[in-house]
Design a protein around this motif. Structure first.
Motif, PDB file in Angstrom:
ATOM      1  N   VAL A  80      50.642  32.865  31.890  1.00  0.00           N
ATOM      2  CA  VAL A  80      49.984  33.593  32.980  1.00  0.00           C
ATOM      3  C   VAL A  80      51.001  34.105  34.007  1.00  0.00           C
ATOM      4  O   VAL A  80      50.967  35.285  34.393  1.00  0.00           O
ATOM      5  CB  VAL A  80      48.903  32.725  33.645  1.00  0.00           C
ATOM      6  CG1 VAL A  80      48.495  33.298  35.009  1.00  0.00           C
ATOM      7  CG2 VAL A  80      47.671  32.641  32.753  1.00  0.00           C
ATOM      8  N   GLU A  84      51.559  38.088  34.830  1.00  0.00           N
ATOM      9  CA  GLU A  84      51.327  38.556  36.199  1.00  0.00           C
ATOM     10  C   GLU A  84      52.552  39.309  36.726  1.00  0.00           C
ATOM     11  O   GLU A  84      52.418  40.390  37.321  1.00  0.00           O
ATOM     12  CB  GLU A  84      51.003  37.371  37.108  1.00  0.00           C
ATOM     13  CG  GLU A  84      49.629  36.776  36.880  1.00  0.00           C
ATOM     14  CD  GLU A  84      49.361  35.562  37.751  1.00  0.00           C
ATOM     15  OE1 GLU A  84      48.191  35.191  37.926  1.00  0.00           O
ATOM     16  OE2 GLU A  84      50.346  34.975  38.267  1.00  0.00           O
ATOM     17  N   THR A 199      47.338  47.863  30.661  1.00  0.00           N
ATOM     18  CA  THR A 199      47.334  47.200  29.352  1.00  0.00           C
ATOM     19  C   THR A 199      47.775  45.740  29.479  1.00  0.00           C
ATOM     20  O   THR A 199      47.192  44.842  28.856  1.00  0.00           O
ATOM     21  CB  THR A 199      48.283  47.938  28.383  1.00  0.00           C
ATOM     22  OG1 THR A 199      47.870  49.303  28.277  1.00  0.00           O
ATOM     23  CG2 THR A 199      48.251  47.294  27.008  1.00  0.00           C
ATOM     24  N   SER A 201      47.530  43.919  32.205  1.00  0.00           N
ATOM     25  CA  SER A 201      46.471  43.209  32.932  1.00  0.00           C
ATOM     26  C   SER A 201      45.321  42.825  32.004  1.00  0.00           C
ATOM     27  O   SER A 201      44.725  41.752  32.146  1.00  0.00           O
ATOM     28  CB  SER A 201      45.952  44.070  34.090  1.00  0.00           C
ATOM     29  OG  SER A 201      46.963  44.294  35.047  1.00  0.00           O
ATOM     30  N   GLU A 202      45.000  43.704  31.061  1.00  0.00           N
ATOM     31  CA  GLU A 202      43.954  43.380  30.094  1.00  0.00           C
ATOM     32  C   GLU A 202      44.377  42.189  29.223  1.00  0.00           C
ATOM     33  O   GLU A 202      43.562  41.300  28.932  1.00  0.00           O
ATOM     34  CB  GLU A 202      43.667  44.597  29.217  1.00  0.00           C
ATOM     35  CG  GLU A 202      42.982  45.741  29.965  1.00  0.00           C
ATOM     36  CD  GLU A 202      42.845  46.980  29.100  1.00  0.00           C
ATOM     37  OE1 GLU A 202      43.244  46.922  27.904  1.00  0.00           O
ATOM     38  OE2 GLU A 202      42.335  48.001  29.597  1.00  0.00           O
ATOM     39  N   LEU A 204      46.419  39.883  30.179  1.00  0.00           N
ATOM     40  CA  LEU A 204      46.370  38.736  31.084  1.00  0.00           C
ATOM     41  C   LEU A 204      44.958  38.173  31.179  1.00  0.00           C
ATOM     42  O   LEU A 204      44.758  36.951  31.143  1.00  0.00           O
ATOM     43  CB  LEU A 204      46.873  39.153  32.467  1.00  0.00           C
ATOM     44  CG  LEU A 204      46.729  38.125  33.596  1.00  0.00           C
ATOM     45  CD1 LEU A 204      47.520  36.860  33.277  1.00  0.00           C
ATOM     46  CD2 LEU A 204      47.195  38.731  34.918  1.00  0.00           C
ATOM     47  N   ASP A 205      43.974  39.036  31.292  1.00  0.00           N
ATOM     48  CA  ASP A 205      42.578  38.576  31.365  1.00  0.00           C
ATOM     49  C   ASP A 205      42.183  37.804  30.108  1.00  0.00           C
ATOM     50  O   ASP A 205      41.478  36.786  30.179  1.00  0.00           O
ATOM     51  CB  ASP A 205      41.648  39.768  31.561  1.00  0.00           C
ATOM     52  CG  ASP A 205      41.803  40.418  32.933  1.00  0.00           C
ATOM     53  OD1 ASP A 205      42.313  39.735  33.845  1.00  0.00           O
ATOM     54  OD2 ASP A 205      41.430  41.594  33.084  1.00  0.00           O
ATOM     55  N   LEU A 206      42.631  38.270  28.951  1.00  0.00           N
ATOM     56  CA  LEU A 206      42.309  37.574  27.704  1.00  0.00           C
ATOM     57  C   LEU A 206      42.998  36.211  27.638  1.00  0.00           C
ATOM     58  O   LEU A 206      42.422  35.241  27.150  1.00  0.00           O
ATOM     59  CB  LEU A 206      42.724  38.432  26.509  1.00  0.00           C
ATOM     60  CG  LEU A 206      41.909  39.707  26.283  1.00  0.00           C
ATOM     61  CD1 LEU A 206      42.504  40.517  25.133  1.00  0.00           C
ATOM     62  CD2 LEU A 206      40.441  39.368  25.986  1.00  0.00           C
ATOM     63  N   VAL A 208      43.843  34.334  30.264  1.00  0.00           N
ATOM     64  CA  VAL A 208      43.157  33.458  31.221  1.00  0.00           C
ATOM     65  C   VAL A 208      41.857  32.915  30.617  1.00  0.00           C
ATOM     66  O   VAL A 208      41.483  31.758  30.836  1.00  0.00           O
ATOM     67  CB  VAL A 208      42.869  34.213  32.530  1.00  0.00           C
ATOM     68  CG1 VAL A 208      41.963  33.388  33.440  1.00  0.00           C
ATOM     69  CG2 VAL A 208      44.175  34.537  33.244  1.00  0.00           C
ATOM     70  N   GLY A 209      41.166  33.746  29.844  1.00  0.00           N
ATOM     71  CA  GLY A 209      39.912  33.313  29.241  1.00  0.00           C
ATOM     72  C   GLY A 209      40.067  32.542  27.948  1.00  0.00           C
ATOM     73  O   GLY A 209      39.078  32.060  27.392  1.00  0.00           O
TER      74      GLY A 209
END
Length: 290
Positions: A80, A84, A199, A201-202, A204-206, A208-209
């Motif tokens: 992460v 970031e 791209t 950030s997307e 990163l979201d995956l 985190v989840g």
């Protein structure tokens, strides 16, 4: 560049504008995962110079070797911060320099530290040390012999952000291949290496989840690979015929590290002694009653 006991000194003679921008950005404070500037001044030839904190940490790949197979939660913890920083760098919010192999590091607490080379930097100017040769293009991480980082196409020339995404991909490459998150994240991280801030950030979201973050727990003492250079400070091997020395080594190991109990677990000697005394007392009491 000059390495001191506490820092690394850079000079901005290569590209004064880029170096000044990097120093100004870093001196203002950009978070805990980038090495800070500790001092700013001038070299002997009048160029802007800066001393950057030398992190007491080891390269990411060495840390991954010590971890073995990280869980998804540990992989989230490690990747992460990398994603970031990469997203902020691609968007222009952070001045990120060159990220050579080994610049991504992990400290004893399991925190990521990025020791990037400043933009436009060169060896510090001194009377005895003239300016060095022009810097070469950074070699992709997969270029080191024996490296376990995921390979890159020969035509890919990544900037600092791309190298951070590559480091994140390297972490997930160590996670169990049967993990469901791997099937989703591997291609997304590969695409994010040369993608824009959105791209990354997307991706990163995956990440985190993918799993709740978990702390990094070393499979062996952190000092073995964090505070010491490989092979440094280790005692010389004991002669096979020196029985007394062997026994002393075993006793010292028990006192310093505890008594082995199962795989990768040690119990302090004092706990074993207390348990033995209590058990002996109980046995004596039961014998007297019988």
């Amino acid at each position: 560049m000059t390495t001191t006991a506490d820092g690394i000194r850079w000079c901005g003679s290569r590209d004064p504008v880029a170096f000044s921008r990097w120093v100004a950005d870093r001196a203002a404070g950009v978070g805990p995962h980038l090495v800070p500037v500790t001092r700013v001044g001038r070299c002997l030839r009048g160029h802007l110079a800066a001393e950057v904190l030398h992190p007491s940490a080891r390269p990411l790949e060495d840390a991954l070797d010590a971890l073995g197979v990280p869980t998804e939660g540990v992989a989230v913890t490690l990747t992460v911060p990398l994603l970031e920083l990469a997203a902020r760098a691609r968007s222009g919010a952070v001045e990120l320099g060159v990220v050579p192999f080994g610049a991504v590091r992990v400290d004893e607490a399991g925190a990521i530290i990025v020791a990037d080379d400043p933009s436009g930097a060169a060896p510090v100017c001194t009377d005895a040390a003239p300016l060095g040769p022009e810097p070469q293009q950074p070699v992709p991480p997969a270029g080191r012999p024996g490296s376990r980082l995921p390979p890159l196409p020969a035509s890919v020339d990544l900037d600092g952000a791309g190298q951070l995404v590559t480091a994140a991909r390297a972490v997930w490459d160590r996670v169990d291949a049967r993990s469901g998150a791997r099937h989703t994240l591997d291609p997304v991280l590969d695409a994010a290496r040369s993608g824009d801030a959105g791209t990354i950030s997307e991706a990163l979201d995956l990440v985190v989840g993918a799993a709740p973050p978990r702390p990094v727990r070393w499979s062996r003492p952190a000092s073995v690979f964090l505070d010491e250079e490989p092979g440094a400070g280790r005692p010389a091997p004991i002669d096979a015929g020196d029985v007394v020395g062997t026994v002393a080594q075993v006793v010292r190991d028990f006192v310093e590290r505890g008594v082995p109990l199962g795989r990768g677990r040690r119990v302090p000697v004092r706990h074993v002694v207390v348990g033995t005394v209590v058990t002996g007392g109980l046995v004596t009491a039961m014998t007297s009653l019988l």
